[in-house]
Design a protein around this motif. Structure first.
Motif, short mmCIF file in Angstrom:
data_model
loop_
_atom_site.label_atom_id
_atom_site.label_comp_id
_atom_site.label_asym_id
_atom_site.label_seq_id
_atom_site.Cartn_x
_atom_site.Cartn_y
_atom_site.Cartn_z
N GLY A 74 0.84 -1.30 -0.04
CA GLY A 74 -0.13 -0.06 -0.05
C GLY A 74 0.80 1.28 -0.01
N SER A 75 0.42 2.26 0.28
CA SER A 75 0.94 3.77 0.22
C SER A 75 0.26 4.67 1.15
CB SER A 75 0.86 4.22 -1.07
OG SER A 75 0.03 4.84 -1.51
N SER A 76 1.10 5.65 1.67
CA SER A 76 0.28 7.02 2.05
C SER A 76 -0.58 7.54 0.94
CB SER A 76 1.61 8.07 2.31
OG SER A 76 2.33 7.51 3.24
N ALA A 77 -1.46 8.69 1.65
CA ALA A 77 -2.40 9.21 0.35
C ALA A 77 -2.22 10.93 0.77
CB ALA A 77 -3.62 8.64 0.65
N ILE A 78 -2.62 11.43 -0.37
CA ILE A 78 -2.88 12.98 -0.39
C ILE A 78 -4.43 13.03 -0.21
CG2 ILE A 78 -2.91 15.05 -1.55
CD1 ILE A 78 -0.22 14.14 -2.90
N LEU A 79 -4.82 13.67 0.70
CA LEU A 79 -6.25 13.86 0.85
C LEU A 79 -6.50 15.22 -0.05
CD1 LEU A 79 -6.91 13.51 4.71
CD2 LEU A 79 -7.28 12.11 2.99
N ILE A 80 -7.89 15.25 -0.61
CA ILE A 80 -8.32 16.22 -1.50
C ILE A 80 -9.85 16.38 -1.19
CG2 ILE A 80 -6.54 15.79 -3.34
CD1 ILE A 80 -8.69 14.46 -4.83
N ASN A 81 -10.36 17.90 -1.42
CA ASN A 81 -11.68 17.87 -1.23
C ASN A 81 -12.45 17.55 -2.41
OD1 ASN A 81 -11.13 20.10 -2.85
ND2 ASN A 81 -11.14 21.70 -1.22
N GLU A 82 -13.81 18.01 -2.66
CA GLU A 82 -14.54 17.87 -3.70
C GLU A 82 -14.14 18.51 -5.03
OE1 GLU A 82 -15.57 19.19 -0.73
OE2 GLU A 82 -17.50 18.55 -0.11
N THR A 83 -13.44 19.57 -4.94
CA THR A 83 -12.98 20.27 -6.14
C THR A 83 -11.46 19.90 -6.52
OG1 THR A 83 -12.11 22.08 -4.74
CG2 THR A 83 -14.23 22.10 -5.64
N ILE A 109 -3.74 0.05 6.79
CA ILE A 109 -3.45 -0.21 5.34
C ILE A 109 -4.59 0.58 4.60
CG2 ILE A 109 -3.32 -1.46 3.41
CD1 ILE A 109 -2.36 -3.91 5.08
N ILE A 110 -4.25 1.55 3.73
CA ILE A 110 -5.48 2.41 3.14
C ILE A 110 -5.90 1.65 2.10
CG2 ILE A 110 -5.75 4.55 1.85
CD1 ILE A 110 -3.19 5.72 3.58
N HIS A 111 -7.15 1.27 2.02
CA HIS A 111 -7.59 0.30 1.28
C HIS A 111 -7.43 0.76 -0.21
CE1 HIS A 111 -11.38 -2.31 0.27
NE2 HIS A 111 -9.99 -3.07 -0.14
N PRO A 112 -7.69 1.86 -0.71
CA PRO A 112 -7.69 2.26 -2.16
C PRO A 112 -6.32 2.31 -2.63
CG PRO A 112 -8.51 3.98 -1.13
CD PRO A 112 -8.50 2.81 -0.01
N SER A 113 -5.30 2.33 -1.96
CA SER A 113 -3.91 2.44 -2.32
C SER A 113 -3.31 1.15 -2.67
CB SER A 113 -2.97 3.35 -1.20
OG SER A 113 -2.77 2.22 -0.13
N ALA A 134 -15.98 -1.90 6.14
CA ALA A 134 -14.58 -2.21 6.76
C ALA A 134 -14.22 -3.82 6.25
CB ALA A 134 -14.72 -2.18 8.05
N GLN A 135 -14.81 -4.09 5.14
CA GLN A 135 -14.64 -5.35 4.63
C GLN A 135 -12.90 -5.65 4.47
OE1 GLN A 135 -15.16 -2.49 2.49
NE2 GLN A 135 -16.95 -3.83 2.07
N ASP A 136 -12.23 -4.42 4.12
CA ASP A 136 -10.66 -4.49 4.09
C ASP A 136 -9.93 -5.02 5.31
OD1 ASP A 136 -11.52 -1.83 4.65
OD2 ASP A 136 -9.68 -1.28 4.38
N TYR A 137 -10.57 -4.32 6.41
CA TYR A 137 -9.78 -4.40 7.64
C TYR A 137 -9.82 -5.75 8.03
CZ TYR A 137 -8.59 -3.03 12.43
OH TYR A 137 -7.96 -2.84 13.60
N GLU A 138 -11.07 -6.56 7.77
CA GLU A 138 -11.25 -7.98 8.07
C GLU A 138 -10.19 -8.83 7.40
OE1 GLU A 138 -12.16 -11.99 8.37
OE2 GLU A 138 -12.45 -10.81 6.65
N PHE A 151 3.36 -4.48 3.22
CA PHE A 151 4.32 -3.42 3.32
C PHE A 151 3.28 -1.97 2.92
CE2 PHE A 151 7.73 -0.53 2.60
CZ PHE A 151 8.69 -1.05 3.57
N VAL A 152 3.78 -0.91 3.60
CA VAL A 152 3.18 0.25 3.33
C VAL A 152 4.26 1.35 2.85
CG1 VAL A 152 1.50 2.13 3.99
CG2 VAL A 152 1.02 -0.23 4.90
#
Length: 269
Positions: A74-83, A109-113, A134-138, A151-152
């Motif tokens: 996985g990886s880290s993530a940048i947070l973005i808003n609606e725009t 682990i950030i699921h979409p990453s 939370a199906q990814d967590y399980e 690994f992240v």
């Protein structure tokens, strides 16, 4: 209901395969359907309103090719808003031991990453369709139970969108309920520790209210216990039995985590 089907059909690209269900079967079922139909060695996961950075797949595939002992990256993530403007960042930098040391307290682990090996997750049963949120967590717990390693990467490889209408925001309470049940299940399965839902909920609230920004392999467990007792001492000062009960549960839990995952590193005097 947002014209996704029409938009997708508008792309003239043979690599895109469109699957339309006769009725809404939910995210978890669709994830498993996608895994069943996908033909690649690796599966890349992301959400509809997120953005993969240009080098994401290259870096993640290279990592798994160079480190075959891992099933997932996985990886880290940048947070973005609606725009699409940057509003923050979710920083992660975890090797497998970090993941083991933190997984009982939050989802490391950030699921979409993620990019992962299709064959391994097929072998462990893919996503549990009884879990709608939370199906990814399980699934990470099942990965650990089957000796899988993750690994992240510290580098952010996706832009993760946050807005009030997102599924994540709308169903946050249901997701939290599912997380508590997942923790109860895997505390019992991995650590032989049967703990009640109320105690786990208290653990979660204490952790969220006293979040720690830096993690190590063992200290998060000890620091969490200290923060937990401080929180309960403040919140439930008129309920000494609750403080004692949770403190004992905390000590037992941490002892089991340490012995289960670090038994080869502990010296006995």
């Amino acid at each position: 209901d947002d014209k996704s089907y029409k938009i997708i059909c508008g792309y003239e690209d043979d690599r895109i395969v469109v699957i339309q269900n006769k009725h809404n079967v939910g995210l978890t079922s669709n994830l498993n359907l996608g895994l069943k139909l996908a033909k690649g060695k690796y599966i890349a996961r992301m959400d509809a309103d997120d953005i993969s950075l240009y080098n994401r797949l290259e870096l993640q595939i290279n990592f798994l090719e160079k480190h075959p002992e891992f099933e997932l990256v996985g990886s880290s993530a940048i947070l973005i808003n609606e725009t699409g403007n940057k509003i923050g960042e979710i920083s992660r930098s975890f090797d497998h031991q970090n993941i083991l040391g933190n997984i009982f307290f939050f989802n490391p682990i950030i699921h979409p990453s993620i990019l992962f090996k299709k064959s391994f997750f097929e072998a462990v049963g893919n996503y549990d369709e009884e879990i709608l949120k939370a199906q990814d967590y399980e699934l990470w717990f099942r990965m650990v139970a089957h000796s899988g390693k993750a690994f992240v990467l510290s580098e952010p490889l996706i832009e993760h969108r946050e807005h009030s209408e997102s599924i994540e925001s709308k169903y946050s309470l249901i997701q939290e309920e599912n997380v508590v049940l997942i923790l109860k299940k895997w505390l019992a399965n991995l650590l032989d520790y049967d703990v009640d839902v109320l105690s786990i909920t208290c653990f979660r609230k204490a952790w969220q209210n006293g979040r720690i920004d830096s993690y190590s392999k063992i200290f998060p467990l000890i620091i969490f216990l200290m923060k937990l007792n401080l929180k309960f001492g403040y919140r439930f000062s008129n309920k000494p039995k609750a403080i004692i009960r949770v403190s004992i549960n905390s000590l037992r839990l941490i002892a089991r985590v340490l012995l289960r995952f670090y038994k080869d590193r502990i010296s006995y005097a």
